[in-house]
Structure formats: structure tokens, C-alpha cells
Design a protein around this motif. Structure first.
Motif, PDB file in Angstrom:
ATOM      1  N   PHE A  74       0.884  -1.126   0.065  1.00 27.92           N
ATOM      2  CA  PHE A  74       0.026   0.016  -0.055  1.00 27.92           C
ATOM      3  C   PHE A  74       1.038   1.360  -0.091  1.00 27.92           C
ATOM      4  N   ARG A  77       2.241   1.716  -3.416  1.00 28.46           N
ATOM      5  CA  ARG A  77       1.505   2.514  -4.449  1.00 28.46           C
ATOM      6  C   ARG A  77       1.125   3.974  -4.119  1.00 28.46           C
ATOM      7  N   ARG A  78       0.624   3.901  -2.702  1.00 31.21           N
ATOM      8  CA  ARG A  78       0.090   5.386  -2.632  1.00 31.21           C
ATOM      9  C   ARG A  78       0.841   6.501  -2.077  1.00 31.21           C
ATOM     10  N   PRO A 280      -4.984  -3.720  -3.271  1.00 28.11           N
ATOM     11  CA  PRO A 280      -5.029  -2.837  -4.515  1.00 28.11           C
ATOM     12  C   PRO A 280      -6.525  -2.965  -4.906  1.00 28.11           C
ATOM     13  N   ASP A 283      -8.360  -0.120  -3.639  1.00 36.73           N
ATOM     14  CA  ASP A 283      -7.927   1.504  -3.873  1.00 36.73           C
ATOM     15  C   ASP A 283      -8.984   2.205  -4.477  1.00 36.73           C
ATOM     16  N   ASP A 287     -10.490   6.055  -3.203  1.00 36.18           N
ATOM     17  CA  ASP A 287     -10.599   7.021  -4.154  1.00 36.18           C
ATOM     18  C   ASP A 287     -11.812   7.496  -4.111  1.00 36.18           C
TER      19      ASP A 287
END
Length: 384
Positions: A74, A77-78, A280, A283, A287
Motif C-alpha cells: 500500500f 502504491r499510495r 489493490p 484502492d 479514491d
């Protein structure tokens, strides 16, 4: 590509919940105080918990549940942060993590800097480990920034640690990389540490960008500890799982040296839910939540301008908590008391965040636009 905002549950459905938000006050009160949100869980979390219940998977949390690897993925990715899972241990919640790190790094009687207005438990957890609270308030007239010269003075007088809120609760401030690096330099110069509460990190609104304290500079990695969780973003506080993070060998040894019982406090369901939250697959849900909160933080500004023009509110860069100055309304040091009694809206009490909170309230806008509008209209009605 634009993201459709996540829709909050109907208030009738929410009132079936039995958590603090929905049981602390009578049914005629709109509860916008505690940091719980009104949205459905991410589908991956619902599915994973349902599977566990179906097979009776309600025992102890295993030694390697997968939460460390899930968080590392995480963060990559973030935040663009490559976290070594070997530098992560879990515990029950963020406050537990902060307490145990401070217990292992300060001596009773040591002073610990906090930066009010700030999360109220900070005032209690420092004495819990034998420390003494030293306050260095945020600089309010600069958009709520850290007072680095003030922190330098506190460290020069012997403070041994800084307890950082990053992003900051209740102001929603996202500290810049440069400010965090400067803070790390101060800590290193005086032989102190920085412990960073990063529970609101997944909720930073564009164009602001979250900087994990441990990535701010090589010095920050050497003097810093961080504690993170999925609980605020994914509404999992009752499931009890947080992560203690380090980025240097010496700090890793401190966290690895904590008693095994600290890790045993990790909730099994908290770990399962956290793994699903950090996957994922979740996500898009996150968002969509951010899109909903972005709309609400801006809607709140419009509603206050219309119904409470005496209120002063800066749209936060992170989270779903609004820090609102109502001092011009002359509703006393703790306006939340009057608002609860007369408007039947429950807000968090400003003075609980420190002396700097007199005349303020904290409002949770992690709800539907309809509930937010109703709350502000009720507040406006008692101002006329």
C-alpha cells in the motif's frame, strides 16, 4: 478521469449501529464528534470478515498475518515509499503504538513536545509512560504550521522527544517534506527522537501530498518512529490493528525489543480487515471516499458562509475533520456545549485539544451532504 463519490449510508440505517458515534447521544442528536465515518465498508473488507465468521476464524492473531507485506504494498502504491516489512510490528491501535515506543525510548521525567491544538489523547499518553507534556503550539496565522524555533527551544531546554501528528488532527495540516526534514535535523542535533502518528495519511486530498516522516530525509529515518493504521480511512477502529514502523537499524532494534505482549494485542479481525483495506482491490473504494470527502469539505465552507458567517474555517488538506473557530459568535470557550443543548448537534469540544481550542469546535464531515447540511442549518438557527 473523475471518480464518483462514495455514498454514505442512510441515517436510518446508521442509527442501527452500536458504536460510540451512534450510542453516545439520544436519537434526536446528529453525531458529528468522534472520528467514525458513515460510509459502507470497502467490499473487500466485508467479504474477508464474512468469510472469517463463516468458518469461525475468530482465534488469536498469527505471528505473520500478512499485514506487514500488505502495508508495504500500500505504501509503495499510495506514497511511493518502499517499506521493509522487517521494520514493521503490529499492535492494537495507534495510541498503543505511540505509548510503547515512548515507553521504550524516554526516561520517566523526560519532557515530550506536542503541538496543540492536537489530538486530545496526546495529553494523557505521555504521562502514562512517565513523561511530561511540553506544548509548542502550531503557528496559527501561517495556516497552522509547526513552530520550528519553538520546538528548537524546547529541545535545547532538554525535551527528549517530539510527538508529531502527521497529517495533523484537528487542523488537517499536511506537513511538507522540508518542514519534516528540518524537524528531524533539530531532533538529531539535541539527541532526541520524533514519533509520528500517521493514522490520517491515506486521507490526504490532492494537490497536497503526504510525506511519511521516515522518508523526509536520511536523518528523519535515523531519529524517527511512525505508527499507522487503516482504521481512520476504512472505519475499522473497533477491530484493533496498528503498525509500528522504523527505517533504521537502531530504531528497528527498539521496536523489535518491545515485549511480545505488545504485538499480541493486535486484533485478528483488525489484521484481516487491514490486509483487505491495504490490497489493490480497495484502492477504488478509497479514491471514491476521497472524492466524497473532497466535496464535503468544500460544501462545509459554503454552508458555514451561508448559515454561520461568523465562523472561520480553513478547508483541510487531509482527513474528514473540520477545525472551526466560533469565537466571534460569543458562545463561550466551549461552543460545542451550546450547540449540543440548543441545536442537538454533537461536535468535539475545542478545549479538549488544548488552550488553543477555546472558542473552537471539531466537526466530522465524513457523512452524507444531507446530514452535513442539516447540522449546519441547525447551528445557524441558534445564531439568529
Amino acid at each position: 478521469m473523475s471518480v464518483s463519490p462514495l455514498q454514505a449510508l442512510p441515517i436510518e440505517r446508521l442509527r442501527e449501529r452500536t458504536s460510540t458515534k451512534w450510542r453516545a447521544y439520544p436519537a434526536d442528536v446528529l453525531p458529528l464528534f468522534v472520528a467514525e465515518t458513515d460510509f459502507p465498508l470497502a467490499p473487500a473488507i466485508t467479504r474477508r470478515l464474512g468469510e472469517a465468521i463463516e468458518i469461525g476464524d475468530t482465534g488469536y492473531t498469527p505471528p505473520d498475518s500478512g499485514i506487514r507485506d500488505a502495508y508495504a504494498s500500500f505504501a509503495r502504491r499510495r506514497y511511493g515509499w518502499d517499506v521493509d516489512p522487517a521494520h514493521i510490528r503490529s499492535t492494537g491501535d495507534v495510541v498503543m503504538g505511540l505509548v510503547e515506543i515512548l515507553r521504550a525510548t524516554i526516561t520517566p521525567g523526560d519532557r515530550v513536545v506536542i503541538t496543540p491544538p492536537v489530538y486530545p489523547p496526546f495529553y494523557d499518553l505521555i504521562p502514562e509512560v512517565g513523561g511530561v507534556v511540553e506544548t509548542v503550539p502550531l503557528i496559527a496565522d501561517a495556516g497552522y504550521t509547526l513552530d520550528l524555533p519553538g520546538i528548537e527551544g524546547a529541545l535545547a531546554r532538554g525535551a527528549r522527544a517530539v510527538l508529531l501528528c502527521n497529517p495533523h488532527n484537528p487542523t488537517g495540516t499536511v506537513h511538507s517534506r522540508d518542514v519534516l526534514a528540518d524537524l528531524a535535523d533539530l531532533a538529531a542535533r539535541f539527541g532526541a527522537i520524533v514519533v509520528s502518528d500517521e493514522i490520517h495519511a491515506p486521507l490526504v486530498h490532492a494537490p497536497a501530498r503526504f510525506t511519511p516522516f521516515l522518508t523526509a530525509s536520511p536523518t528523519a529515518a535515523s531519529v524517527g518512529y511512525a505508527v499507522a493504521s487503516a482504521s481512520k480511512a476504512f472505519n475499522l477502529a473497533g477491530l484493533k490493528c496498528a503498525l509500528m514502523l522504523t527505517a533504521a537499524d537502531q530504531t528497528r532494534r527498539v521496536v523489535q525489543g518491545l515485549p511480545q505482549e505488545v504485538e499480541w494485542r493486535t486484533g485478528h479481525f483488525g489484521s484481516l480487515a487491514g490486509i483487505a483495506a491495504f490490497a489493490p482491490e480497495s484502492d477504488p473504494w478509497l479514491d471514491a471516499l476521497l472524492a466524497a470527502l473532497d466535496e464535503n469539505r468544500r460544501l462545509l465552507a459554503d454552508l458555514l458562509a451561508e448559515h454561520l458567517p461568523g465562523a472561520r474555517y480553513a478547508i483541510p488538506d487531509a482527513g474528514y475533520l473540520a477545525w472551526i473557530d466560533l469565537s466571534e459568535l460569543a458562545w463561550g470557550d466551549d461552543p460545542a456545549e451550546r450547540i449540543l443543548a440548543q441545536a442537538r448537534v454533537a461536535l468535539h469540544h475545542g478545549p479538549a485539544f488544548g488552550e488553543q481550542g477555546r472558542g473552537f469546535v471539531r466537526l466530522n464531515f465524513g457523512c452524507s451532504p444531507e446530514v452535513l447540511r442539516d447540522a449546519v442549518e441547525r447551528m445557524g438557527a441558534i445564531a439568529r
